[in-house]
Design a protein around this motif. Structure first.
Motif, PDB file in Angstrom:
ATOM      1  N   ALA A 187     -70.489 -67.672  13.418  1.00 42.62           N
ATOM      2  CA  ALA A 187     -69.441 -67.749  14.295  1.00 42.62           C
ATOM      3  C   ALA A 187     -69.437 -69.155  15.422  1.00 42.62           C
ATOM      4  O   ALA A 187     -68.300 -69.886  15.228  1.00 42.62           O
ATOM      5  N   ARG A 188     -70.586 -69.093  15.852  1.00 48.57           N
ATOM      6  CA  ARG A 188     -70.710 -70.413  16.788  1.00 48.57           C
ATOM      7  C   ARG A 188     -70.567 -71.736  16.019  1.00 48.57           C
ATOM      8  O   ARG A 188     -69.950 -72.398  16.433  1.00 48.57           O
ATOM      9  N   LYS A 189     -71.415 -71.867  15.082  1.00 51.74           N
ATOM     10  CA  LYS A 189     -71.287 -73.191  14.264  1.00 51.74           C
ATOM     11  C   LYS A 189     -69.999 -73.266  13.687  1.00 51.74           C
ATOM     12  O   LYS A 189     -69.364 -74.450  13.745  1.00 51.74           O
ATOM     13  N   LEU A 190     -69.146 -72.265  13.259  1.00 46.69           N
ATOM     14  CA  LEU A 190     -67.641 -72.618  12.601  1.00 46.69           C
ATOM     15  C   LEU A 190     -66.749 -72.912  13.630  1.00 46.69           C
ATOM     16  O   LEU A 190     -65.805 -73.816  13.678  1.00 46.69           O
ATOM     17  N   ALA A 191     -66.924 -72.324  14.917  1.00 45.31           N
ATOM     18  CA  ALA A 191     -66.112 -72.476  16.042  1.00 45.31           C
ATOM     19  C   ALA A 191     -66.314 -74.000  16.583  1.00 45.31           C
ATOM     20  O   ALA A 191     -65.198 -74.632  16.800  1.00 45.31           O
ATOM     21  N   GLY A 192     -67.429 -74.374  16.558  1.00 40.46           N
ATOM     22  CA  GLY A 192     -67.638 -75.857  17.046  1.00 40.46           C
ATOM     23  C   GLY A 192     -67.186 -76.853  16.038  1.00 40.46           C
ATOM     24  O   GLY A 192     -66.539 -77.825  16.322  1.00 40.46           O
ATOM     25  N   LYS A 193     -67.424 -76.654  14.787  1.00 43.95           N
ATOM     26  CA  LYS A 193     -66.981 -77.344  13.920  1.00 43.95           C
ATOM     27  C   LYS A 193     -65.472 -77.587  13.390  1.00 43.95           C
ATOM     28  O   LYS A 193     -64.759 -78.624  13.427  1.00 43.95           O
ATOM     29  N   TYR A 194     -64.668 -76.461  13.757  1.00 35.76           N
ATOM     30  CA  TYR A 194     -63.156 -76.525  13.422  1.00 35.76           C
ATOM     31  C   TYR A 194     -62.670 -77.267  14.780  1.00 35.76           C
ATOM     32  O   TYR A 194     -61.669 -77.634  14.885  1.00 35.76           O
ATOM     33  N   GLN A 195     -63.391 -77.336  15.814  1.00 39.19           N
ATOM     34  CA  GLN A 195     -62.611 -77.918  17.124  1.00 39.19           C
ATOM     35  C   GLN A 195     -62.932 -79.541  17.078  1.00 39.19           C
ATOM     36  O   GLN A 195     -62.593 -79.804  17.941  1.00 39.19           O
ATOM     37  N   SER A 196     -63.814 -79.912  16.075  1.00 39.64           N
ATOM     38  CA  SER A 196     -64.163 -81.204  16.186  1.00 39.64           C
ATOM     39  C   SER A 196     -63.258 -82.299  15.497  1.00 39.64           C
ATOM     40  O   SER A 196     -62.344 -81.873  14.728  1.00 39.64           O
ATOM     41  N   SER A 197     -62.994 -83.599  15.761  1.00 38.91           N
ATOM     42  CA  SER A 197     -62.284 -84.263  15.210  1.00 38.91           C
ATOM     43  C   SER A 197     -62.539 -84.688  13.897  1.00 38.91           C
ATOM     44  O   SER A 197     -61.625 -85.123  13.084  1.00 38.91           O
ATOM     45  N   SER A 198     -63.892 -84.701  13.446  1.00 42.25           N
ATOM     46  CA  SER A 198     -64.227 -85.198  12.253  1.00 42.25           C
ATOM     47  C   SER A 198     -63.766 -84.037  11.124  1.00 42.25           C
ATOM     48  O   SER A 198     -63.736 -84.366   9.914  1.00 42.25           O
ATOM     49  N   TYR A 199     -63.850 -82.847  11.474  1.00 39.62           N
ATOM     50  CA  TYR A 199     -63.659 -81.712  10.696  1.00 39.62           C
ATOM     51  C   TYR A 199     -61.947 -81.935  10.500  1.00 39.62           C
ATOM     52  O   TYR A 199     -61.628 -81.547   9.413  1.00 39.62           O
ATOM     53  N   ARG A 200     -61.353 -82.120  11.449  1.00 36.13           N
ATOM     54  CA  ARG A 200     -59.846 -82.497  11.056  1.00 36.13           C
ATOM     55  C   ARG A 200     -59.477 -83.498  10.042  1.00 36.13           C
ATOM     56  O   ARG A 200     -58.602 -83.360   9.213  1.00 36.13           O
ATOM     57  N   LYS A 201     -60.330 -84.650  10.111  1.00 35.56           N
ATOM     58  CA  LYS A 201     -60.261 -85.602   9.149  1.00 35.56           C
ATOM     59  C   LYS A 201     -60.619 -85.089   7.731  1.00 35.56           C
ATOM     60  O   LYS A 201     -60.182 -85.231   6.673  1.00 35.56           O
ATOM     61  N   GLU A 202     -61.766 -84.167   7.749  1.00 33.09           N
ATOM     62  CA  GLU A 202     -62.282 -83.692   6.593  1.00 33.09           C
ATOM     63  C   GLU A 202     -61.053 -82.849   6.026  1.00 33.09           C
ATOM     64  O   GLU A 202     -60.896 -82.514   4.670  1.00 33.09           O
ATOM     65  N   TYR A 203     -60.337 -82.275   6.873  1.00 36.50           N
ATOM     66  CA  TYR A 203     -59.477 -81.066   6.293  1.00 36.50           C
ATOM     67  C   TYR A 203     -58.425 -81.969   5.743  1.00 36.50           C
ATOM     68  O   TYR A 203     -57.951 -81.472   4.686  1.00 36.50           O
ATOM     69  N   GLU A 204     -57.822 -82.824   6.429  1.00 34.56           N
ATOM     70  CA  GLU A 204     -56.755 -83.501   5.963  1.00 34.56           C
ATOM     71  C   GLU A 204     -56.902 -84.310   4.512  1.00 34.56           C
ATOM     72  O   GLU A 204     -56.211 -84.270   3.974  1.00 34.56           O
ATOM     73  N   ASP A 205     -58.394 -84.777   4.488  1.00 33.87           N
ATOM     74  CA  ASP A 205     -58.574 -85.425   3.234  1.00 33.87           C
ATOM     75  C   ASP A 205     -58.424 -84.477   1.997  1.00 33.87           C
ATOM     76  O   ASP A 205     -58.337 -84.498   0.860  1.00 33.87           O
ATOM     77  N   HIS A 206     -59.058 -83.269   2.426  1.00 34.49           N
ATOM     78  CA  HIS A 206     -59.486 -81.984   1.309  1.00 34.49           C
ATOM     79  C   HIS A 206     -57.896 -81.765   1.094  1.00 34.49           C
ATOM     80  O   HIS A 206     -57.614 -81.578  -0.046  1.00 34.49           O
ATOM     81  N   ILE A 207     -56.797 -81.585   1.709  1.00 37.81           N
ATOM     82  CA  ILE A 207     -55.739 -81.078   1.384  1.00 37.81           C
ATOM     83  C   ILE A 207     -54.878 -82.162   0.587  1.00 37.81           C
ATOM     84  O   ILE A 207     -54.401 -81.695  -0.295  1.00 37.81           O
ATOM     85  N   LYS A 208     -55.229 -83.476   0.971  1.00 39.40           N
ATOM     86  CA  LYS A 208     -54.658 -84.604  -0.037  1.00 39.40           C
ATOM     87  C   LYS A 208     -55.043 -84.653  -1.325  1.00 39.40           C
ATOM     88  O   LYS A 208     -54.468 -84.737  -2.281  1.00 39.40           O
TER      89      LYS A 208
END
Length: 919
Positions: A516-537
Motif C-alpha cells: 500500500a505504501r509503495k503504490l501510494a507513493g508510486k501513483y502520486q509521482s510525475s513519472s507514473y503519470r507519464k507511464e500511465y499515459e504511455d500505457h493508455i496510448k
C-alpha cells in the motif's frame, strides 16, 4: 592424517548458517592442531585447513563487530607464531559466545596477548550485575585505519557501565559493503552515513557472492558520490525500516533535498561532535525500547491498592486465600494476578477509547508494522475480520472473496449482509488441498460485474495471504491490476499466518502494508503519470488497461494479523493494520462503531501488554529471528531430502508441487535439491504470481500407508508430544517460527527417523495378506485421491441479478432459523436423490476439518462433486453436518417461493432482481 577440506563447497542457505558452521569448523580444527606433535605432517595439513578457514572467516567477519575482522587477524598472527594452545582456547571461547549469544550481554572479549584470563572476565561479568543490551552501529565513511581506531576509542569513552545499552561500530568504506552489512548483520540498530562513500567495494569475496547477488546486480555506480549517502539512507529504510538512520554532511541546509531530510532521523554537520551522534543513537534505541502499556501495567501491579471494583481475582485475593485453588495461583505466580484489574484509569487506559499508554502503544505498533493506523484486538483474528467487514461493507454491497478463506469471513458476510462473489482457488488434487485464486479469475469476475452495470456495487476484495499451506500472492500486482478496473476497491488481506513477514525484505514486499505504501507513493509521482499515459496510448482496441488512472485511484488496504500465531503474544492477541487514504473521510466512524461492537469492554490486559512487548521484540530482533526461522525451515527440508531413511517414506513438498508452471514466471521449482543444493528465492518473490513460504514445511506421507490425521495423533502427538496444526489425507504441515530452535528441528528429525525405522520393522513382520492391505492403503493415499470441488452456485431463490456474480448469504443463513424451512438427507442418499431430479440446497455451512473452510454455504446448490468429496473424506470433524441425521438442506417450500422482497427487503434494500452467483 587429517585431509585438507574444501569448506567452500559445503551447502549453506544463508550467511548466518555459514558463519556459525565455519566457527565450529575452526574450533574443531584448532583443537586438533593443539594436540598435534610439533612439525609433524598432520600438523602441517591441519595448519593449512586453519589458514583457509581464517581467511574465509575474515571475509565474512568484515561485516560484523563481534567477533569481527580484527580478532580474526589476531588469530592469524597466533597461528603464524604456532601458539596453538592459546589459539584453540580463544577460538573455543569465541565460538561459545557467538553460538550462545552470550556476547550480547557483555561483548568484552579476551584479545590474544592480554594478561586477563577467561576466568577473570567471567568474574567481572558476575560482579557488575549490569545487563547491557548489545547492538552494533553501521558507520559508513572512507577513513584510514588510524581514524577507525580513534573512532572505536572515542565510542568506548562515551559508553557508561550504567547504560542499559551498549554498542560497537562496524565501519564500512563503500556503498556496496554498507548494503551488504545491512543484509548480513542482524545486530545493526542504527546507521550513520558520513559524507559521500565511494560506490564499489574493494573486493566482494567468492564465499559471500551467492548471498549478495541483489547488491551486485544493483548498479548505481553512475550516480554522483554526493548522491550515494542519501540513496544509502533510502535503501536502509527499504530493507531495514526499523533502523534509525543518521547523516553527516557539509551540504548547506538550503541545498539539501526534502527527500533527504525526510529519509534520515537526524542530519549532522561536520562541526558537531561525535558525542551528539552517540546521544542520538542511544535516544533512538531508548525510544523504540519503550513499551508504554506493558510498562504502565507493571507499575500498576506494584502499587498498593484497595479493590472495590469487579474481579475478585484482582491482586490474587480470591486465589491465594482460597483453600481449594491455591495451586492455580502457584502455577501462574503473583504477577499475573497483581496485573489483573477492570479499571481503565490510573494509567492503564481504555482499549475502546485509548488516550494514554494504549494509544501510544498502538502508534508505536503502527510505525513498526508500516501502517497508517493499527488497532489491537483481543479476540483473535476471527473478530478482527468481522470488525473490518462490518466497518466497510453494508447490505447489498458485493464482496469478492476466496471461497476457502477462514470461516470468520463467511460469518462476517452474514453479519454485514454483503453479497459474496466466491472465487475458486486452483486445486492441488494430489495432496487434497487448494492453492490460491489466480488474478485472471478475479479480473474476469470484475469484468462480469462491469458488463452487468454492477461494478459500482463491488466494494471489497478479500484474499488470504499467506494461506495455511504457505501460498503467497503477488500483492502489488493484484492490487494494481484490480485498481485498473475498479480504482476505489478496498482490499482486505487476511495475514493471520503472515504477521512476521514485515521484518525481512524478501517477505515484506508481499504484505498489504508495504504494498500500500509503495503504490501510494508510486501513483502520486510525475513519472507514473507519464507511464500511465504511455500505457493508455499503446493499448490495442478492446484491451483493458493494466495500470490504474492516477486521477481516480485510491489506496484502501486493510490487513488482519494473528500476532500470536507467528510472533510473541498471548493467544488471541491480534492486530488490524490500516493504510486507507479515505479512512478519516469515509471509514473512521464506521470502523470505530464496528470495533466497539465486537470488542469486549473488559479486555485482557496481559494480552494487550504482550502485543506491546512483542512489538518491541520485532523492532529490535525481528530481522534476525525471521531470518533464522527461514533458515531452520530450509535445514529441515534438506534433512529430509538428504537422508535415505527419511526420503524412503517422506517427501518435502516444494514449489512445483504447490504452484502450477503458468504461475511461476521465473521457473523456480524448488528451494533445495540434493544434487543442485540451494536455490535463491529473491527473484521469484519479486516476480512470480504465487510463491511458497518456506517456513511452511509440508510432508507428503502417502508412502507410509498412514493418513494425516492418524499420523498427527498416533505418531507425532502420542509418541513424541509433537504438536502440529494442519493435516490433509496424505500430508502433515510443520511450521517454523521465531520460537523454533535448532534443538526443535533436531528433535523432529529424530522423531521422523524413529517413525521410519518402526515402519521398516512393521513391514518386515507383515504376512502376504497384510502386505496387500498395506499396499492398498498406500494406493488410496497416493493415487485414489478424492476430487476437490469448486464452488457451484447460489440457488435461484438466493440469486442477485441473473447471470451476474453475487449471492444473498445472509438471507439463506437466517431462513434456517425456522426449523420448518429445512430437512435432512442422509449423505449416502444425496446422489440417488439428485439423479431423480431432487434439488439440494444447503441451509448451513458445512466445514470439514481439514481443510477447514466451507465446502457448502447457506443457499449454495449441492453438486455431485461436493457429495463425492464429502463421501471420500476420512476426517472425523465436519462442522455443520451430523452423520446421524445427514445433510441439512432447504425444503421445497423455501426453494419455490416467489417473493420479490426477502430478508434484505426488510432492511430497506430493494430486491426487484433475484439474487445469483454464476461461475
Amino acid at each position: 592424517m587429517s585431509k585438507k577440506k574444501n569448506y567452500t563447497s559445503a551447502p549453506f542457505y544463508n550467511i548466518g548458517q555459514l558463519r556459525v558452521t565455519y566457527w565450529n569448523y575452526l574450533k574443531n580444527q584448532t583443537s586438533e592442531l593443539a594436540r598435534c606433535h610439533r612439525d609433524s605432517k598432520n600438523e602441517s595439513a591441519i595448519t593449512d585447513s586453519v589458514k583457509i578457514l581464517l581467511k574465509e572467516l575474515g571475509q565474512v567477519e568484515a561485516y560484523f563487530a563481534f567477533p569481527g575482522k580484527k580478532l580474526v587477524e589476531q588469530y592469524k598472527l597466533a597461528l603464524s607464531r604456532k601458539e596453538h594452545t592459546a589459539l584453540a582456547n580463544n577460538v573455543a571461547e569465541t565460538t561459545r559466545r557467538l553460538v550462545s549469544d552470550s556476547y550480547r550481554s557483555n561483548p568484552d572479549f579476551i584479545n590474544l596477548g592480554d594478561e586477563k584470563t577467561m576466568k577473570e572476565v567471567e568474574q567481572r561479568e558476575e560482579a557488575d550485575h549490569v545487563q547491557q543490551n548489545y547492538f552494533e552501529v553501521l558507520f559508513v565513511e572512507e577513513m584510514s585505519e588510524a581514524d577507525e581506531i580513534a573512532l572505536h576509542q572515542k565510542a568506548a569513552e562515551l559508553s557508561q557501565k550504567s547504560d542499559t545499552f551498549t554498542y560497537r561500530f562496524v565501519v564500512q568504506r563503500s556503498f556496496q559493503d554498507a548494503l551488504i552489512t545491512l543484509l548480513f548483520n542482524y545486530n545493526i540498530q542504527a546507521v550513520v552515513v558520513r559524507y559521500a562513500p565511494p560506490y564499489y567495494s574493494k573486493g566482494i569475496s567468492a564465499i559471500i557472492k551467492p548471498y549478495v547477488q541483489n547488491v551486485i546486480k544493483l548498479d548505481l555506480s553512475g550516480r554522483k558520490e554526493v548522491e550515494l549517502g542519501p540513496i544509502l539512507g533510502k535503501l536502509a529504510r527499504q530493507y531495514r525500516p526499523e533502523l534509525d538512520t543518521y547523516y553527516v554532511t557539509d551540504t548547506a541546509l538550503r541545498d539539501l533535498k526534502d527527500s533527504t531530510i525526510k529519509t534520515f532521523k537526524r542530519i549532522f554537520y561536520r562541526k558537531e561532535d561525535l558525542l551528539e551522534i552517540h546521544l542520538s543513537i542511544m535516544m533512538g534505541v531508548r525510544d523504540r525500547y519503550q513499551t508504554p502499556f506493558f510498562t504502565a501495567l507493571k507499575e500498576y501491579s506494584q502499587k498498593p491498592t484497595g479493590v472495590f471494583h469487579a474481579m475478585p481475582i484482582s491482586r490474587g485475593n480470591s486465589v491465594f486465600k482460597s483453600r481449594w485453588i491455591q495451586d492455580f495461583g502457584d502455577f501462574y505466580g503473583n504477577n499475573m494476578f497483581l496485573a489483573e484489574t477492570s479499571a481503565t484509569t490510573g494509567g492503564l487506559d481504555s482499549l475502546l477509547q485509548p488516550t494514554g499508554p494504549l494509544k501510544k502503544a498502538q502508534k508505536m505498533a503502527s510505525a513498526a508494522y508500516g501502517s497508517k493506523q493499527t488497532f489491537f484486538v483481543t479476540n483473535g483474528t476471527s473478530t478482527a475480520n468481522k470488525i473490518v467487514m462490518q466497518a466497510l461493507v453494508q447490505p447489498g454491497d458485493v464482496v469478492l472473496v476466496d471461497r476457502d478463506c477462514h470461516k470468520s469471513h463467511h460469518y462476517g458476510l452474514v453479519l454485514s449482509g454483503a453479497l459474496p462473489v466466491y472465487l475458486d482457488s486452483y486445486p492441488i488434487q494430489k495432496y487434497s488441498m487448494y492453492g490460491a485464486v489466480p488474478l485472471e479469475q478475479i479480473k474476469r469476475r470484475l469484468i462480469q460485474l462491469k458488463a452487468a452495470g454492477r461494478l459500482d456495487k463491488a466494494k471489497m476484495l478479500l484474499l488470504t495471504n499467506c494461506s495455511f499451506d504457505g501460498l503467497v500472492y503477488n500483492v502489488q500486482r493484484v492490487m494494481e491490476e484490480v485498481l485498473a478496473i475498479k480504482p476505489d476497491m478496498i482490499f482486505l488481506w487476511d495475514e493471520a499466518w503472515f504477521a512476521f513477514a514485515g521484518f525481512t525484505y524478501t517477505y515484506k514486499q508481499r504484505t498489504g502494508m508495504f504494498s500500500a505504501r509503495k503504490l501510494a507513493g508510486k501513483y502520486q509521482s510525475s513519472s507514473y503519470r507519464k507511464e500511465y499515459e504511455d500505457h493508455i496510448k499503446n493499448l490495442k482496441e478492446g484491451e483493458l488497461p493494466l495500470l490504474p488512472d492516477p486521477d481516480k485511484v485510491k489506496i484502501r488496504v486493510y490487513a488482519t494479523q494473528s500476532t500470536h500465531k507467528t510472533l510473541s503474544s498471548f493467544r488471541q492477541g491480534s492486530m488490524i493494520h490500516i493504510w486507507d487514504q479515505e479512512f478519516r473521510r469515509k471509514s473512521e466512524s464506521t470502523f470505530l462503531e464496528a470495533y466497539m461492537t465486537h470488542t469486549s469492554t473488559s479486555p485482557n490486559y496481559q494480552m494487550l501488554a504482550s502485543l506491546d512487548a512483542g512489538r518491541r521484540q520485532v523492532q529490535f530482533e525481528g530481522f534476525e529471528l525471521v531470518e533464522k526461522s527461514v533458515e531452520l525451515a530450509m535445514v529441515l527440508r534438506a534433512k529430509v531430502n538428504d537422508n535415505p531413511m527419511l526420503n524412503k517414506y517422506f517427501d518435502v513438498l516444494t514449489v512445483h508441487d504447490f504452484i502450477p508452471d503458468k504461475y511461476r514466471q521465473t521457473g523456480l521449482t524448488e528451494y533445495y535439491g540434493k544434487e543442485a543444493g540451494w536455490n535463491r528465492m529473491e527473484l521469484p518473490w519479486e516476480q512470480d504470481e504465487f510463491v511458497l513460504d518456506p517456513t511452511k514445511v509440508t510432508l507428503h506421507i502417502g508412502r507410509t500407508g498412514v493418513d494425516g490425521d492418524t499420523f498427527k495423533n498416533k505418531y507425532l502427538m502420542d509418541k513424541f508430544n509433537i504438536q502440529i496444526n494442519k493435516t490433509s489425507r496424505n500430508t502433515v504441515l510443520f511450521m517454523t517460527n521465531i520460537g523454533t530452535t535448532r534443538g526443535s528441528v533436531t528433535y523432529l528429525t529424530n522423531a521422523l527417523l524413529t517413525i521410519a525405522e518402526e515402519l521398516d520393522d512393521e513391514i518386515k513382520s507383515l504376512n502376504g495378506r497384510e502386505m496387500e492391505i498395506r499396499e492398498a492403503r498406500i494406493k488410496s493415499l497416493t493415487e485414489d485421491v478424492p476430487p476437490l470441488p469448486d464452488f457451484s452456485h447460489f440457488h435461484r431463490s438466493f440469486q442477485a441479478v441473473p447471470g451476474v456474480p453475487g449471492g444473498n448469504l445472509r438471507e439463506a443463513y437466517f431462513l434456517a432459523y425456522d426449523e420448518t424451512n429445512y430437512e435432512y438427507v442422509p449423505l449416502k442418499e444425496c446422489l440417488p436423490s439428485m439423479e431423480k431430479g431432487k434439488e439440494l440446497v444447503a441451509s448451513s455451512f458445512v466445514i470439514p476439518y481439514p481443510p477447514g473452510f466451507p465446502v457448502l454455504v447457506p443457499g449454495q446448490v449441492v453438486s455431485t462433486e461436493i457429495i463425492e468429496f464429502l463421501l471420500a473424506l476420512d476426517v472425523s470433524e465436519i462442522h455443520g453436518y451430523r452423520a446421524d441425521l445427514g445433510l441439512r438442506v432447504f425444503n421445497k417450500k423455501v426453494l419455490d417461493r416467489q417473493k420479490t422482497g426477502t430478508a434484505l427487503g426488510a432492511m430497506g434494500i430493494s430486491m426487484k432482481n433475484k439474487l445469483s452467483n454464476t461461475k
